[in-house]
Write a protein that holds these residues in place. Structure first.
Motif, PDB file in Angstrom:
ATOM      1  N   CYS A  22       0.981  -1.100  -0.054  1.00 26.98           N
ATOM      2  CA  CYS A  22       0.046  -0.094   0.030  1.00 26.98           C
ATOM      3  C   CYS A  22       1.050   1.170   0.172  1.00 26.98           C
ATOM      4  O   CYS A  22       1.716   1.418   0.916  1.00 26.98           O
ATOM      5  N   ALA A  88      -6.928   2.615  -3.513  1.00 22.14           N
ATOM      6  CA  ALA A  88      -7.617   2.100  -2.600  1.00 22.14           C
ATOM      7  C   ALA A  88      -8.669   2.824  -1.840  1.00 22.14           C
ATOM      8  O   ALA A  88      -9.795   2.315  -1.190  1.00 22.14           O
ATOM      9  N   GLU A  98      -3.188   0.713  -3.919  1.00 15.38           N
ATOM     10  CA  GLU A  98      -2.893  -0.517  -3.585  1.00 15.38           C
ATOM     11  C   GLU A  98      -2.089  -1.322  -4.752  1.00 15.38           C
ATOM     12  O   GLU A  98      -2.758  -1.065  -5.739  1.00 15.38           O
TER      13      GLU A  98
END
Length: 101
Positions: A22, A88, A98
């Motif tokens: 992430c 995300a 992500e």
């Protein structure tokens, strides 16, 4: 960001059990200059030009700064070996991506 390319290459090597990575929240910006000509965009361009870009150049980075936009970030992430990429979440002023192998 000092070197997003180096960061993505590093994450690609160490992601192992995580199954993905992430990224750091980045300023919410468009892919084109015209999309960023507003009060928030001017502030991000100013800070990025004086802090992010010189720091990146100092570490042989791509100097993307805070105004790279989603398309450029996706290109850099793919260059680091990730094949799946998505936004995300999107708070009012940032984008969080992500990436997965």
């Amino acid at each position: 960001m000092v070197s997003q390319v180096k960061l993505e290459e590093f994450l690609g090597k160490v992601e192992g059990d995580m199954g993905g990575a992430c990224g750091t929240p980045l300023a919410f910006v468009g892919d084109r200059l015209e999309d960023n000509l507003n009060l928030l965009g001017w502030m991000f361009y100013s800070a990025s030009s004086t802090i992010c870009v010189p720091a990146s150049f100092g570490h042989d980075g791509a100097a993307l700064g805070a105004q790279a936009g989603e398309a450029k970030i996706k290109e850099v992430v793919a260059g680091g070996g990730f094949t799946k990429f998505r936004r995300a979440t999107q708070p009012p002023t940032n984008m969080v991506f992500e990436a997965r192998p």
